[in-house]
Scaffold this motif. Structure first.
Motif, PDB file in Angstrom:
ATOM      1  N   THR A 171      -6.912 -20.152   0.875  1.00 46.36           N
ATOM      2  CA  THR A 171      -5.851 -21.109   1.210  1.00 46.36           C
ATOM      3  C   THR A 171      -5.478 -22.009   0.037  1.00 46.36           C
ATOM      4  N   ASP A 172      -6.349 -22.109  -0.957  1.00 43.67           N
ATOM      5  CA  ASP A 172      -6.045 -22.967  -2.113  1.00 43.67           C
ATOM      6  C   ASP A 172      -5.475 -22.167  -3.283  1.00 43.67           C
ATOM      7  N   ASP A 173      -4.999 -20.956  -3.022  1.00 38.63           N
ATOM      8  CA  ASP A 173      -4.413 -20.132  -4.075  1.00 38.63           C
ATOM      9  C   ASP A 173      -3.263 -20.876  -4.752  1.00 38.63           C
ATOM     10  N   GLY A 174      -3.250 -20.868  -6.073  1.00 41.28           N
ATOM     11  CA  GLY A 174      -2.250 -21.609  -6.830  1.00 41.28           C
ATOM     12  C   GLY A 174      -0.825 -21.120  -6.653  1.00 41.28           C
ATOM     13  N   ASN A 175      -0.653 -19.896  -6.183  1.00 42.63           N
ATOM     14  CA  ASN A 175       0.686 -19.354  -5.950  1.00 42.63           C
ATOM     15  C   ASN A 175       1.243 -19.738  -4.589  1.00 42.63           C
ATOM     16  N   GLY A 176       0.443 -20.443  -3.800  1.00 46.90           N
ATOM     17  CA  GLY A 176       0.884 -20.841  -2.475  1.00 46.90           C
ATOM     18  C   GLY A 176       0.454 -19.831  -1.430  1.00 46.90           C
ATOM     19  N   TRP A 177      -0.221 -20.314  -0.394  1.00 46.47           N
ATOM     20  CA  TRP A 177      -0.786 -19.406   0.612  1.00 46.47           C
ATOM     21  C   TRP A 177       0.317 -18.637   1.338  1.00 46.47           C
ATOM     22  N   LEU A 178       1.327 -19.323   1.827  1.00 47.42           N
ATOM     23  CA  LEU A 178       2.412 -18.644   2.532  1.00 47.42           C
ATOM     24  C   LEU A 178       3.213 -17.747   1.592  1.00 47.42           C
ATOM     25  N   ASN A 179       3.433 -18.209   0.375  1.00 52.33           N
ATOM     26  CA  ASN A 179       4.174 -17.384  -0.585  1.00 52.33           C
ATOM     27  C   ASN A 179       3.471 -16.057  -0.836  1.00 52.33           C
ATOM     28  N   ARG A 180       2.162 -16.118  -0.955  1.00 50.90           N
ATOM     29  CA  ARG A 180       1.423 -14.887  -1.220  1.00 50.90           C
ATOM     30  C   ARG A 180       1.367 -13.973  -0.001  1.00 50.90           C
ATOM     31  N   ILE A 181       1.268 -14.543   1.182  1.00 48.31           N
ATOM     32  CA  ILE A 181       1.306 -13.715   2.383  1.00 48.31           C
ATOM     33  C   ILE A 181       2.614 -12.931   2.415  1.00 48.31           C
ATOM     34  N   ASP A 182       3.715 -13.620   2.113  1.00 48.03           N
ATOM     35  CA  ASP A 182       5.030 -12.971   2.106  1.00 48.03           C
ATOM     36  C   ASP A 182       5.102 -11.887   1.023  1.00 48.03           C
ATOM     37  N   ARG A 183       4.653 -12.214  -0.167  1.00 49.32           N
ATOM     38  CA  ARG A 183       4.784 -11.313  -1.314  1.00 49.32           C
ATOM     39  C   ARG A 183       3.834 -10.133  -1.245  1.00 49.32           C
ATOM     40  N   ASP A 184       2.599 -10.389  -0.830  1.00 47.91           N
ATOM     41  CA  ASP A 184       1.541  -9.389  -0.990  1.00 47.91           C
ATOM     42  C   ASP A 184       1.661  -8.219  -0.030  1.00 47.91           C
ATOM     43  N   LEU A 185       2.352  -8.394   1.087  1.00 46.42           N
ATOM     44  CA  LEU A 185       2.448  -7.297   2.038  1.00 46.42           C
ATOM     45  C   LEU A 185       3.055  -6.063   1.379  1.00 46.42           C
ATOM     46  N   ASP A 186       4.192  -6.218   0.726  1.00 47.32           N
ATOM     47  CA  ASP A 186       4.827  -5.087   0.062  1.00 47.32           C
ATOM     48  C   ASP A 186       4.219  -4.797  -1.304  1.00 47.32           C
ATOM     49  N   LYS A 187       3.897  -5.848  -2.041  1.00 46.18           N
ATOM     50  CA  LYS A 187       3.417  -5.655  -3.409  1.00 46.18           C
ATOM     51  C   LYS A 187       2.054  -4.975  -3.445  1.00 46.18           C
ATOM     52  N   TYR A 188       1.148  -5.447  -2.601  1.00 47.67           N
ATOM     53  CA  TYR A 188      -0.222  -4.936  -2.636  1.00 47.67           C
ATOM     54  C   TYR A 188      -0.564  -4.057  -1.435  1.00 47.67           C
ATOM     55  N   TRP A 189      -0.514  -4.624  -0.235  1.00 44.41           N
ATOM     56  CA  TRP A 189      -1.007  -3.921   0.946  1.00 44.41           C
ATOM     57  C   TRP A 189      -0.282  -2.597   1.170  1.00 44.41           C
ATOM     58  N   ARG A 190       1.041  -2.644   1.077  1.00 45.90           N
ATOM     59  CA  ARG A 190       1.792  -1.403   1.235  1.00 45.90           C
ATOM     60  C   ARG A 190       1.912  -0.644  -0.086  1.00 45.90           C
ATOM     61  N   GLY A 191       2.417  -1.327  -1.097  1.00 51.83           N
ATOM     62  CA  GLY A 191       2.791  -0.651  -2.330  1.00 51.83           C
ATOM     63  C   GLY A 191       1.645  -0.061  -3.110  1.00 51.83           C
ATOM     64  N   GLN A 192       0.451  -0.671  -3.028  1.00 48.50           N
ATOM     65  CA  GLN A 192      -0.650  -0.197  -3.855  1.00 48.50           C
ATOM     66  C   GLN A 192      -1.906   0.190  -3.072  1.00 48.50           C
ATOM     67  N   VAL A 193      -1.877   0.037  -1.762  1.00 46.73           N
ATOM     68  CA  VAL A 193      -3.028   0.464  -0.958  1.00 46.73           C
ATOM     69  C   VAL A 193      -2.586   1.457   0.117  1.00 46.73           C
ATOM     70  N   LEU A 194      -1.810   1.001   1.076  1.00 48.30           N
ATOM     71  CA  LEU A 194      -1.482   1.827   2.232  1.00 48.30           C
ATOM     72  C   LEU A 194      -0.645   3.051   1.877  1.00 48.30           C
ATOM     73  N   TYR A 195       0.459   2.855   1.181  1.00 47.52           N
ATOM     74  CA  TYR A 195       1.341   3.986   0.886  1.00 47.52           C
ATOM     75  C   TYR A 195       0.705   5.012  -0.060  1.00 47.52           C
ATOM     76  N   PRO A 196       0.026   4.590  -1.125  1.00 48.85           N
ATOM     77  CA  PRO A 196      -0.678   5.600  -1.940  1.00 48.85           C
ATOM     78  C   PRO A 196      -1.762   6.341  -1.160  1.00 48.85           C
ATOM     79  N   ALA A 197      -2.437   5.653  -0.222  1.00 50.27           N
ATOM     80  CA  ALA A 197      -3.457   6.332   0.580  1.00 50.27           C
ATOM     81  C   ALA A 197      -2.826   7.376   1.493  1.00 50.27           C
ATOM     82  N   LEU A 198      -1.653   7.067   2.031  1.00 56.83           N
ATOM     83  CA  LEU A 198      -0.930   8.054   2.831  1.00 56.83           C
ATOM     84  C   LEU A 198      -0.654   9.304   2.007  1.00 56.83           C
ATOM     85  N   HIS A 199      -0.237   9.078   0.767  1.00 55.57           N
ATOM     86  CA  HIS A 199       0.108  10.192  -0.125  1.00 55.57           C
ATOM     87  C   HIS A 199      -1.130  10.995  -0.518  1.00 55.57           C
TER      88      HIS A 199
END
Length: 314
Positions: A170-198
């Protein structure tokens, strides 16, 4: 769907800037595969499920126990957790799992490799370590997500595999809500979930707990507080001096995450579920007030249905 596709494109474009046209091409192929997987929602389960939870303290003992109470008779579960353990460390037999003896000393523990490979589970929920960027960089998240998914589906083609999206400090310097918004596509989907599907060619769906957390916090902020909850810190534990933990949920947070699992796994509207539940040890949990629980249930159902990769019909 148009808005979702646009977000995925923007996330892929950001990744492309790191590696030029190769990233853009690869991102487009991954999105195409994902669109095909998530075009048709899963059928809602017709009976209580057996669920296996693999992860760490953001699974814990109490959240799966709350989920079982929400479902009622027939739901069963087992788990394996460690201290901040990655999917890779759970997989590799020579890597010690920190806190293993302490965290798995309970009747619901089953050794992960044997349990998931047994084919007995209707759903397997896989949880990656925090920080997600470090998990990707140093622990080969997509590869090990695919390995666990393949193990589950090779043992039982009907097993449903899920990636549990968590959150960051919660004390992330980029902002907790900002990172929740950003990380879904950037990390969770783009670099974990979708590559695992492939990699694995096994459908893997999303339990969007981070998205639910953010949506609930925003709803609380907009209302100026709801049922004794006034900020995101009311979802997290506190130390002896009352200072909030920056990552671990308290009973109220565990309840919110359990609701998210309930709605995603069972395709059921959680509105009207009881808000007074017990911990895994049978003692009463300090779950949210009736007013806060109602808002949690509404938010969960809205968020889960808004994301095609949950497998729940809009």
């Amino acid at each position: 769907m148009v808005a979702l596709t646009r977000r995925l494109f923007l996330g892929g474009a950001a990744l492309a800037s790191l590696g030029g046209g190769t990233w853009l091409f690869r991102g487009a192929r991954l999105r195409e595969r994902a669109d095909a997987v998530y075009a048709t929602p899963l059928a809602a389960p017709s009976a209580p499920m057996e669920v296996y939870h693999l992860g760490h303290s953001l699974v814990g003992r109490d959240m799966p126990a709350m989920l079982a109470q929400m479902v009622g008779e027939g739901h069963d579960y087992h788990s394996q957790i460690g201290w901040g353990t990655s999917l890779r460390d759970h997989w590799e037999p020579e890597v010690p799992i920190k806190g293993f003896e302490r965290e798995n000393g309970h009747p619901q523990h089953r050794p992960a490799r044997a349990a998931i490979g047994s084919g007995r589970y209707d759903a397997v929920v896989l949880t990656e370590m925090v920080e997600i960027a470090d998990a990707i960089r140093y622990h080969d998240s997509a590869d090990y997500l695919a390995r666990w998914a393949n193990l589950a589906r090779d043992a039982n083609p009907d097993t449903r595999v899920y990636l549990y999206e968590t959150w960051h400090h919660t004390d992330d310097g980029n902002g907790w809500l900002n990172r929740i918004d950003r990380d879904l596509d950037k990390y969770w989907r783009g670099q974990v979930l979708y590559p695992a599907l492939h990699k694995g060619d096994v459908p893997i769906h999303l339990i969007p707990a981070g998205q639910v957390m953010a949506a609930f916090v925003r709803a609380v902020d907009a209302a100026g507080g709801v049922g004794g909850i006034i900020s995101l810190h009311d979802l997290f534990t506190r130390n002896d001096k009352g200072r909030p933990d920056t990552i671990h949920f308290n009973d109220q947070g565990a309840y919110l995450v359990a609701l998210t699992h309930y709605a995603t796994l069972y395709h059921r509207d959680p509105r009207g579920l009881p808000h007074q539940l017990n911990k895994a040890d049978g003692t009463p949990a300090k779950t949210p007030s009736a007013e806060a629980a109602r808002l949690m249930q509404e938010v969960v159902w809205d968020v889960v249905r808004a994301h095609p990769d949950t497998g729940v019909a809009a």
